[in-house]
Design an enzyme around this catalytic site. Structure first.
Site, PDB file in Angstrom:
ATOM      1  N   ASP A  51      -5.489 -15.452   2.586  1.00 22.10           N
ATOM      2  CA  ASP A  51      -6.569 -14.732   3.265  1.00 22.10           C
ATOM      3  C   ASP A  51      -7.513 -14.100   2.250  1.00 22.10           C
ATOM      4  OD1 ASP A  51      -4.440 -13.035   2.437  1.00 22.10           O
ATOM      5  OD2 ASP A  51      -5.276 -11.396   3.637  1.00 22.10           O
ATOM      6  N   GLU A  52      -8.717 -13.803   2.700  1.00 21.20           N
ATOM      7  CA  GLU A  52      -9.686 -12.965   1.993  1.00 21.20           C
ATOM      8  C   GLU A  52      -9.777 -13.272   0.494  1.00 21.20           C
ATOM      9  OE1 GLU A  52      -9.888  -8.978   4.650  1.00 21.20           O
ATOM     10  OE2 GLU A  52      -8.201  -9.040   3.266  1.00 21.20           O
ATOM     11  N   ASP A  55       0.324  -7.623  -3.182  1.00 21.35           N
ATOM     12  CA  ASP A  55      -1.099  -7.460  -2.864  1.00 21.35           C
ATOM     13  C   ASP A  55      -1.777  -6.829  -4.071  1.00 21.35           C
ATOM     14  OD1 ASP A  55      -3.601  -7.102  -1.318  1.00 21.35           O
ATOM     15  OD2 ASP A  55      -2.295  -7.450   0.396  1.00 21.35           O
ATOM     16  N   HIS A  98      -6.163 -11.355  -3.405  1.00 21.72           N
ATOM     17  CA  HIS A  98      -5.256 -10.201  -3.306  1.00 21.72           C
ATOM     18  C   HIS A  98      -4.270 -10.163  -4.482  1.00 21.72           C
ATOM     19  CE1 HIS A  98      -6.464  -8.448   0.507  1.00 21.72           C
ATOM     20  NE2 HIS A  98      -6.562  -9.657   1.024  1.00 21.72           N
ATOM     21  N   TYR A 103      -2.985  -5.255  15.377  1.00 18.02           N
ATOM     22  CA  TYR A 103      -2.935  -4.445  14.158  1.00 18.02           C
ATOM     23  C   TYR A 103      -2.650  -2.990  14.538  1.00 18.02           C
ATOM     24  CZ  TYR A 103      -4.300  -7.939  10.655  1.00 18.02           C
ATOM     25  OH  TYR A 103      -4.303  -9.007   9.788  1.00 18.02           O
ATOM     26  N   ARG A 122       0.870  -1.195   0.000  1.00 18.92           N
ATOM     27  CA  ARG A 122       0.000   0.000   0.000  1.00 18.92           C
ATOM     28  C   ARG A 122       0.899   1.234   0.000  1.00 18.92           C
ATOM     29  NH1 ARG A 122      -2.544  -4.412   2.336  1.00 18.92           N
ATOM     30  NH2 ARG A 122      -4.408  -4.904   1.104  1.00 18.92           N
ATOM     31  N   TRP A 136      -5.264 -14.015  12.417  1.00 21.08           N
ATOM     32  CA  TRP A 136      -5.446 -12.558  12.380  1.00 21.08           C
ATOM     33  C   TRP A 136      -6.881 -12.138  12.667  1.00 21.08           C
ATOM     34  CZ3 TRP A 136      -8.340  -9.431   8.966  1.00 21.08           C
ATOM     35  CH2 TRP A 136      -8.973 -10.099   7.900  1.00 21.08           C
ATOM     36  N   TRP A 147      -0.162  -2.610   8.499  1.00 22.70           N
ATOM     37  CA  TRP A 147      -0.691  -2.453   7.142  1.00 22.70           C
ATOM     38  C   TRP A 147      -0.634  -0.967   6.832  1.00 22.70           C
ATOM     39  CZ3 TRP A 147      -1.398  -6.988   4.773  1.00 22.70           C
ATOM     40  CH2 TRP A 147      -1.584  -8.126   5.560  1.00 22.70           C
ATOM     41  N   THR A 148      -0.197  -0.624   5.624  1.00 25.99           N
ATOM     42  CA  THR A 148       0.221   0.767   5.423  1.00 25.99           C
ATOM     43  C   THR A 148      -0.709   1.614   4.541  1.00 25.99           C
ATOM     44  OG1 THR A 148       1.661   0.015   3.629  1.00 25.99           O
ATOM     45  CG2 THR A 148       2.661   0.257   5.809  1.00 25.99           C
ATOM     46  N   GLU A 149      -1.973   1.223   4.446  1.00 29.72           N
ATOM     47  CA  GLU A 149      -2.887   2.051   3.645  1.00 29.72           C
ATOM     48  C   GLU A 149      -2.786   3.530   4.040  1.00 29.72           C
ATOM     49  OE1 GLU A 149      -3.699  -0.849   5.017  1.00 29.72           O
ATOM     50  OE2 GLU A 149      -5.116  -1.960   3.763  1.00 29.72           O
TER      51      GLU A 149
HETATM   52  C1  ACM Z   1      -5.411  -9.675   6.654  1.00 23.15           C
HETATM   53  O1  ACM Z   1      -5.496  -8.681   7.408  1.00 23.15           O
HETATM   54  N1  ACM Z   1      -6.191  -9.770   5.592  1.00 23.15           N
HETATM   55  C2  ACM Z   1      -4.484 -10.752   6.926  1.00 23.15           C
END
Ligand code: ACM
Length: 568
Positions: free
Chosen positions: A358-359, A221, A292, A450, A192, A425, A500-502
Site C-alpha cells: 500500500d501507499e 512500518d 512504508h 477502521y 505506531r 481498504w 491502526w495505533t497512532e
Molecule cells: C492502509 O491503511 N494504508 C492500508
C-alpha cells in the site's frame, strides 16, 4: 456523564433481570422465571430457539468429552469459568454424562468450518461441533448464555476454591449455527504503538470470544520494525526504535523526545502463534513493502533510492509521499526481502502472508537515476510495472513455500500477481475489481472497518477525525450487496476490522476504539444476512457491555448517549 449513568442504569436493570438481583437471592440461585429475553449472543446465531427452563451451573459440574480434538474447547471453557466466575468444572474423558456438559465432535466434511449445534436443557448441556472449530464456537455461545453482571461474577469470589461460588442459571436453548464467511479477522498495528505479549494474548482472546479466526499482525512500518530478524540484526538495533513521537493530532504540536520502540523475539512470536492456534485463530503476519520502509532504511540506507542520505525511523504519522520511505529495486534488496520473508514464514505457519503493497509513493522511483536504469534494464515501462515486479519477486518467495500472498488493494492497480488475495481498504471496490479478475478478496474498507477513526461527530478522544465510522455504519456494512454483480461471490473470503495505533498508545484507549464496533464487525462476517438486525443488536448491547466489564475491557458507551439525546 449522562451516558455513564444511563449505562449503569441499563446494566443494573439487566443484572436484576438476569441475576435475580445482585447476589442472586437468598439461596444464591436465580429464578428461572426471570429468564425471558435473556439471550444476547453476538454474533447472532443462524437458528436459535429459547426453550423453557434453565440449567444450573455450579462448582464441580462435569465437563465430559471423548475426542482429543475437544481439548482446546474444554480448556477455554474451564479457564473462562474459573477466571470470571470462580467456578471449577470437573473434566472427564468419558462418554456423555447425565447432568453434565458434554462436548462432542461429529465430523461432517460438507459442513462449513465452524458449524455447531448447542442444546441446553434443564438436565444437561450438549455441544456438537461438526469440526473442531465448530465445537470451540459452540463453547463461545455457551459462555454468552452466562449471567453477565459483575455482581453475579463476583458473588462467588475470585477463586475456584471459594465455598460460596454461585449457581449460574443457563437459559435453555437450541442453537444451530455456522459462519457466513470463512475469514473473520481483526488487525492490530504494533508499530505506531507496541503492546506487550500479555496484551496481544488478551486481544486474541477478544477475537476468539467473537468467533473470529484471523489475527492480522502489522509488524513493520515507517515508525519501527517489530519482529526479530537474525539475518538482519540492525533492523532491531536501529530500525526498532524511534527518537520520539508526535504530540497530539497530526501534524501535531511538536515531537516528544522519548525514545520509543521494541520488537517481538522469535520465541515470543511463536508463543503468540501457539496461543492463537489453541483458539482456532491463524496469525496473518505483515511485512509492509516496498513503501512504508523508513525503519528498514534507518538500518540499511543502502536499500533505498537515496543511499547516501541517513534515515531514521519516523517520529510522526502520515509521511506517505512527504519523506522517502521506499525500497529501491536491486538484487541486494531482493535478497533482503527473501531473507526476512523466509524468517517470517519460519515463525508463522499459516497459509497467508501479508506483503503490504500500500501507499508506495512512486515519485521516489521516478526521481532516482539508479531506479530508472533498473527499469530500463528489466524492460519495465513505468513505475506501476516496477511495483508489480516487486510484488512478483516477493510473491515468488512466499509461494515457493506453498503460502499465499495477501496485499492491500493498491495491488489491483499496481500488480495483481497470480494467486494473490486482495485486502480492500480504500473502499469496497478494490475487492470487487479483484474478484472480477478471478482473485479472492477480503474486505477492510476504511469507511466501515477502521476502528481508529472517530465513532461520533464530536469526539474528545484523540483519534483520526477525517470522517466518522459510527457503530451503526459499521454494523450496516453489507459486503455483498444486491447491487454488486460479481460472477463468483464465493471469492469474497470475508473481512476484518483494522486498528491502526497512532492515537492508541495503551489498552484503555485502544479498547475505547475497539468496542463495541468490533462486536458489530463480528456480526457482519459471521451472521447470515437475514439474521442481522440493527435494533436487535442494540437490544443485545447492554449484555455485551456487561461482558466487556467482566473482561475488564474499556468501551465507548456513546451509542446510548446518542439515543438518549435524540429522544430528549
Ligand atoms: C492502509 O491503511 N494504508 C492500508
Amino acid at each position: 456523564m449522562i451516558g455513564d449513568c444511563y449505562i449503569k442504569y441499563l446494566c443494573l436493570t439487566l443484572c436484576m433481570v438476569v441475576c435475580g438481583a445482585a447476589g442472586m437471592g437468598p439461596d444464591r440461585v436465580q429464578s428461572p422465571d426471570t429468564m425471558e429475553n435473556d439471550v444476547a449472543i453476538i454474533p447472532q446465531p443462524l437458528e436459535m430457539k429459547r426453550t423453557k427452563g434453565s440449567f444450573p451451573l455450579s462448582d464441580g459440574v462435569i465437563v465430559s468429552y471423548r475426542d482429543a480434538g475437544a481439548e482446546n474447547s474444554v480448556a477455554f471453557l474451564k479457564n473462562y469459568l474459573r477466571q470470571y466466575y470462580g467456578l471449577a468444572l470437573q473434566e472427564r474423558r468419558s462418554a456423555p454424562h447425565r447432568s453434565a456438559i458434554t462436548l462432542n465432535i461429529s465430523e461432517k466434511p460438507q459442513a462449513p468450518k465452524g458449524a455447531y449445534e448447542l442444546k441446553v436443557s434443564p438436565e444437561y448441556i450438549e455441544i456438537t461441533g461438526y469440526n473442531e472449530e465448530g465445537l470451540f464456537y459452540g463453547v463461545q455461545s455457551l459462555l454468552q448464555l452466562l449471567p453477565v453482571c459483575k455482581s453475579g461474577a463476583a458473588a462467588g469470589g475470585d477463586t475456584a476454591s471459594d465455598a460460596t461460588a454461585p449457581v449460574l442459571q443457563i437459559p435453555c436453548v437450541r442453537l444451530k449455527d455456522a459462519p457466513r464467511f470463512e475469514y473473520r479477522g481483526m488487525h492490530l498495528d504494533v508499530v505506531r504503538h507496541i503492546f506487550p505479549v500479555s496484551y496481544i494474548k488478551q486481544y486474541i482472546d477478544y477475537i476468539a470470544l467473537h468467533k473470529m479466526n484471523y489475527f492480522h499482525w502489522h509488524l513493520t512500518d515507517d515508525q519501527g520494525w517489530r519482529m526479530e530478524s537474525r539475518s538482519h540484526p540492525r533492523l532491531n538495533e536501529l530500525g526498532a526504535y524511534r527518537e520520539g513521537t508526535i504530540i497530539g493530532l497530526f501534524p501535531g504540536k511538536g515531537i516528544d523526545s522519548t525514545r520509543y520502540g521494541g520488537f517481538y523475539t522469535i520465541e515470543q512470536m511463536k508463543e503468540i502463534v501457539d496461543y492463537a492456534a489453541r483458539r482456532y485463530i491463524t496469525v496473518v503476519p505483515e511485512i509492509d513493502v516496498p513503501g512504508h520502509c523508513m525503519a528498514v532504511l534507518a538500518a540499511y540506507p543502502e536499500f533505498g533510492t537515496e543511499p547516501d542520505k541517513p534515515v531514521k525511523p519516523a517520529v510522526t504519522w502520515g509521511i506517505y509521499n512527504r519523506q522517502n520511505n521506499v525500497l529501491a529495486p536491486g538484487e541486494k534488496v531482493f535478497r533482503f526481502l527473501e531473507d526476512v520473508f523466509n524468517e517470517l514464514m519460519d515463525v508463522f505457519p499459516g497459509e497467508y502472508i501479508h506483503i503490504g503493497a500500500d501507499e508506495c509513493a512512486h515519485r521516489w522511483w521516478e526521481e532516482s537515476a539508479a531506479t530508472q536504469r533498473f527499469m530500463e534494464e528489466h524492460g519495465l515501462k513505468d513505475t506501476k510495472q516496477l511495483q508489480e515486479y516487486f510484488a512478483r519477486r516477493v510473491s515468488d518467495v512466499v509461494t515457493a513455500r506453498g503460502r499465499t500472498v495477501i496485499g492491500w488493494d493498491e495491488m489491483v492497480d499496481n500488480g495483481l500477481v497470480d494467486g494473490a488475495v486482495v485486502m480492500s481498504w480504500r473502499n469496497e471496490k478494490g475487492a470487487y475489481r479483484a474478484m472480477k479478475q478471478g482473485h479472492r478478496a477480503i474486505m477492510a474498507p476504511a469507511a466501515y472497518s477502521y476502528l481508529n477513526i472517530k465513532q461520533k461527530e464530536k469526539e474528545d478522544t484523540l483519534c483520526h477525525k477525517s470522517r466518522t465510522v459510527s457503530l451503526e455504519k459499521v454494523y450496516g456494512f453489507e459486503p455483498l450487496p444486491d447491487s454488486i454483480s460479481v460472477a463468483d461471490p464465493s471469492l469474497l473470503m470475508g473481512g476484518e476490522g483494522c486498528m491502526w495505533t497512532e492515537y492508541f498508545p495503551h489498552k484503555e484507549r485502544l479498547e475505547y476504539g475497539l468496542f463495541p464496533r468490533m462486536s458489530a464487525i463480528a456480526e457482519v462476517y459471521w451472521s447470515d444476512r437475514k439474521a442481522r438486525d440493527w435494533h436487535r443488536f442494540l437490544q443485545k448491547l447492554p449484555s455485551q457491555f456487561a461482558r466487556y466489564d467482566l473482561w475488564g475491557a474499556n468501551y465507548c458507551t456513546w451509542i446510548f448517549e446518542e439515543k438518549r439525546s435524540d429522544s430528549q
